[in-house]
Design a protein around this motif. Structure first.
Motif, PDB file in Angstrom:
ATOM      1  N   VAL A   1      16.706 -11.530  23.375  1.00 12.85           N
ATOM      2  CA  VAL A   1      17.987 -10.996  23.849  1.00 12.85           C
ATOM      3  C   VAL A   1      19.068 -11.351  22.835  1.00 12.85           C
ATOM      4  O   VAL A   1      18.868 -12.180  21.940  1.00 12.85           O
TER       5      VAL A   1
ATOM      6  N   HIS B   1      21.901 -14.680  25.738  1.00 10.45           N
ATOM      7  CA  HIS B   1      21.174 -15.941  25.884  1.00 10.45           C
ATOM      8  C   HIS B   1      22.113 -17.063  26.306  1.00 10.45           C
ATOM      9  O   HIS B   1      21.782 -17.887  27.172  1.00 10.45           O
TER      10      HIS B   1
ATOM     11  N   GLY C   1      13.919 -16.789  25.659  1.00  7.76           N
ATOM     12  CA  GLY C   1      14.533 -15.518  25.276  1.00  7.76           C
ATOM     13  C   GLY C   1      15.349 -15.547  24.010  1.00  7.76           C
ATOM     14  O   GLY C   1      16.113 -14.617  23.760  1.00  7.76           O
ATOM     15  N   TRP C   2      15.214 -16.614  23.205  1.00 14.16           N
ATOM     16  CA  TRP C   2      16.077 -16.738  22.027  1.00 14.16           C
ATOM     17  C   TRP C   2      15.943 -15.545  21.087  1.00 14.16           C
ATOM     18  O   TRP C   2      16.913 -15.053  20.536  1.00 14.16           O
TER      19      TRP C   2
ATOM     20  N   VAL D   1      14.858 -16.722  30.551  1.00 10.79           N
ATOM     21  CA  VAL D   1      15.639 -16.219  29.412  1.00 10.79           C
ATOM     22  C   VAL D   1      16.133 -17.376  28.560  1.00 10.79           C
ATOM     23  O   VAL D   1      16.076 -17.336  27.327  1.00 10.79           O
ATOM     24  N   MET D   2      16.593 -18.447  29.219  1.00 11.52           N
ATOM     25  CA  MET D   2      17.110 -19.587  28.466  1.00 11.52           C
ATOM     26  C   MET D   2      16.018 -20.255  27.636  1.00 11.52           C
ATOM     27  O   MET D   2      16.227 -20.605  26.473  1.00 11.52           O
TER      28      MET D   2
ATOM     29  N   ALA E   1      22.781 -16.802  29.917  1.00 13.39           N
ATOM     30  CA  ALA E   1      21.660 -17.319  30.711  1.00 13.39           C
ATOM     31  C   ALA E   1      21.707 -18.846  30.783  1.00 13.39           C
ATOM     32  O   ALA E   1      21.504 -19.436  31.848  1.00 13.39           O
ATOM     33  N   THR E   2      21.979 -19.505  29.656  1.00 15.92           N
ATOM     34  CA  THR E   2      22.086 -20.969  29.645  1.00 15.92           C
ATOM     35  C   THR E   2      23.222 -21.425  30.547  1.00 15.92           C
ATOM     36  O   THR E   2      23.085 -22.399  31.299  1.00 15.92           O
TER      37      THR E   2
ATOM     38  N   GLU F   1      24.747 -24.859  22.618  1.00 16.29           N
ATOM     39  CA  GLU F   1      24.659 -23.444  22.251  1.00 16.29           C
ATOM     40  C   GLU F   1      26.045 -22.853  22.022  1.00 16.29           C
ATOM     41  O   GLU F   1      26.235 -22.024  21.116  1.00 16.29           O
TER      42      GLU F   1
END
Length: 472
Positions: free
Chosen positions: A124, A129, A120-121, A116-117, A132-133, A40
């Motif tokens: 957020v 994001h 949530g793409w 979220v990870m 979160a990852t 990411e």
């Protein structure tokens, strides 16, 4: 109170079985979580869709592995009460808080950002994001920190005192940062990265052998090989340092690993292969290299390594087991190093993507990281015997007041359930890998490609992250 030998043996087998299954999934989760951070981060910096494709694909494998790891870990927690009440009663005031810290820091962090990870793409901002990852990956490393602090303390205990028949913590800094902890934590973390690298490389090799040569497959293959090229040599160095630490604090384990019975003066030979015989107190059929044991284990030509006969028979680990488990781990490590170096040599002209012999080799090496991990774990834990807390609490005094029939029955139930549940989970992960990442498109929101939206009706559980059917 010491229990009959059959109950003790079955309790040890049960814990060995459950921990061997469990360790697979956290290792995959730790490695893949950090791989997802790299993917990411690369996408945010370059905006190249290939990284986004790979993120979506490997997040599915991560989600399944994470779920299996949580479930299998719960069983082990119960075992401390059912089978190892003596250990919990004696050492619970040390190990209990350490495991609690793991839940309060790592597990809550992972649970808070996992949704979220995974889902949530499109909900957020990209920066949120990625954060979160990053938090999920950080949580896996913090979890490793506390688990390895607890386990390392059992190998090199310090910062405690005995009081009323129980181990009482005196200095938490010494307990957490015990002498073997730094080596074990780094060794386990790197092992998890290697596990993930092996899976990525093997999965990509599978698809290239099947005829896929698109950008996501090639990119994943190349990234995995670069990772192994960097990490494997570092892991070998960390393993060497860990060995020096073990020689200092657990000399009987080193003697058992090397199948060394006599203390050799003026330089210790290394047994390359052989069969340690615990009854005859000798290593049969040994092929020795003079002085090599001193060079490796003491970094000296004449270094003296204690033999097993220096220790009472009741304090000796089973050399037959650890001798071969250690050599299996080393063999996997050397094969991985050879694969990484061969991949480096084949990069000229992009031959790594077309040399079928190398692709087959890479595919076959897929399980090697896990094999090395489990073999290393067997070496570490079997080499600690007959102590559950080294030099402090014997394993026979840590078992619960249970009968062999009770432990045997629960072991049989666990074997059936584990192979059914976690065997299905492993099968599911393999089927997802066989399907592979989505074919590359410049427009990642096209129909037929994975957009990362998931199944929004069931976005409250990690196992809903994979949305496609695996048996169409």
């Amino acid at each position: 109170m010491a229990m009959p030998g059959d109950a003790l043996l079955l309790a040890r087998w049960q814990f060995a079985f459950t921990v061997s299954f469990h360790i697979i999934f956290p290792a995959i989760s730790i490695g893949l979580a950090n791989y997802l951070v790299v993917l990411e981060g690369a996408w945010l910096m370059t905006k190249r869709p290939v990284y986004r494709v790979l993120f979506f694909f490997w997040s599915k494998i991560f989600a399944v592995g994470f779920s299996m790891g949580v479930v299998s870990g719960v069983v082990m927690s119960y075992e401390f009460g059912t089978n190892w009440a003596g250990f919990s009663n004696a050492a619970g005031s040390v190990t209990g808080p350490l495991l609690t810290y793991e839940v309060l820091t790592a597990f809550f962090l992972e649970a808070g950002f996992l949704g979220v990870m995974l889902f949530g793409w499109h909900k957020v901002r990209p920066s949120a994001h990625f954060f979160a990852t990053l938090m999920v990956a950080t949580g896996t490393l913090i979890s490793t920190f506390w688990i390895l602090a607890s386990n390392s303390w059992m190998h090199t205990p310090q910062g405690y005192m005995w009081q009323d028949g129980r181990i009482v913590p005196v200095d938490w800094i010494k307990i957490i940062f015990n002498p073997s902890f730094p080596y074990r934590w780094v060794h386990m973390t790197l092992a998890s990265f290697i596990v993930a690298g092996c899976l990525v490389v093997a999965c990509s090799a599978w698809h290239m052998l099947a005829g896929r040569q698109d950008r996501p497959v090639r990119k994943a293959f190349s990234m995995g090989l670069w990772l192994l090229l960097v990490i494997v040599p570092i892991q070998i160095g960390v393993g060497d340092a860990h060995g020096l630490n073990t020689r200092k604090y657990q000399p009987a384990k080193i003697a058992a690993i090397e199948g060394l019975w006599e203390t050799e003066k003026g330089g210790t030979s290394l047994n390359l292969v052989g069969w340690p015989d615990m009854d005859r107190e000798e290593t049969r059929y040994a092929i020795k290299v003079p002085h090599l044991g001193s060079v490796i284990l003491a970094h000296s030509w004449t270094g003296e390594i204690q033999g097993l006969k220096n220790f009472p028979p009741e304090d000796r680990p089973n050399s037959t087991i650890v001798f071969w488990s250690f050599r299996l781990m080393v063999a996997m490590g050397l094969l991985l190093l050879a694969m990484a170096l061969l991949g480096l040599a084949l990069r000229r002209g992009d031959r790594i993507y077309n040399a079928r012999f190398f692709l087959r080799f890479a595919m076959l090496m897929g399980p090697s990281g896990l094999i090395a991990l489990i073999a290393g774990w067997i070496t570490t834990e079997s080499g600690r015997q007959p102590w559950v807390v080294y030099g402090v609490l014997r394993t026979r005094d840590a078992v619960s007041a249970v009968s062999a029939q009770q432990v045997g029955t629960s072991l049989m139930v666990l074997v059936v359930v584990y192979f059914a549940v976690f065997g299905t989970g492993i099968y599911y992960m393999l089927k997802l890998m066989v399907k592979g990442p989505a074919p590359f498109n410049d427009e990642m929101d096209e129909v037929g490609t994975d957009t990362g939206k998931g199944n929004q009706r069931f976005d409250h559980r990690p196992l809903s992250r994979p949305t496609e059917f695996i048996d169409e």
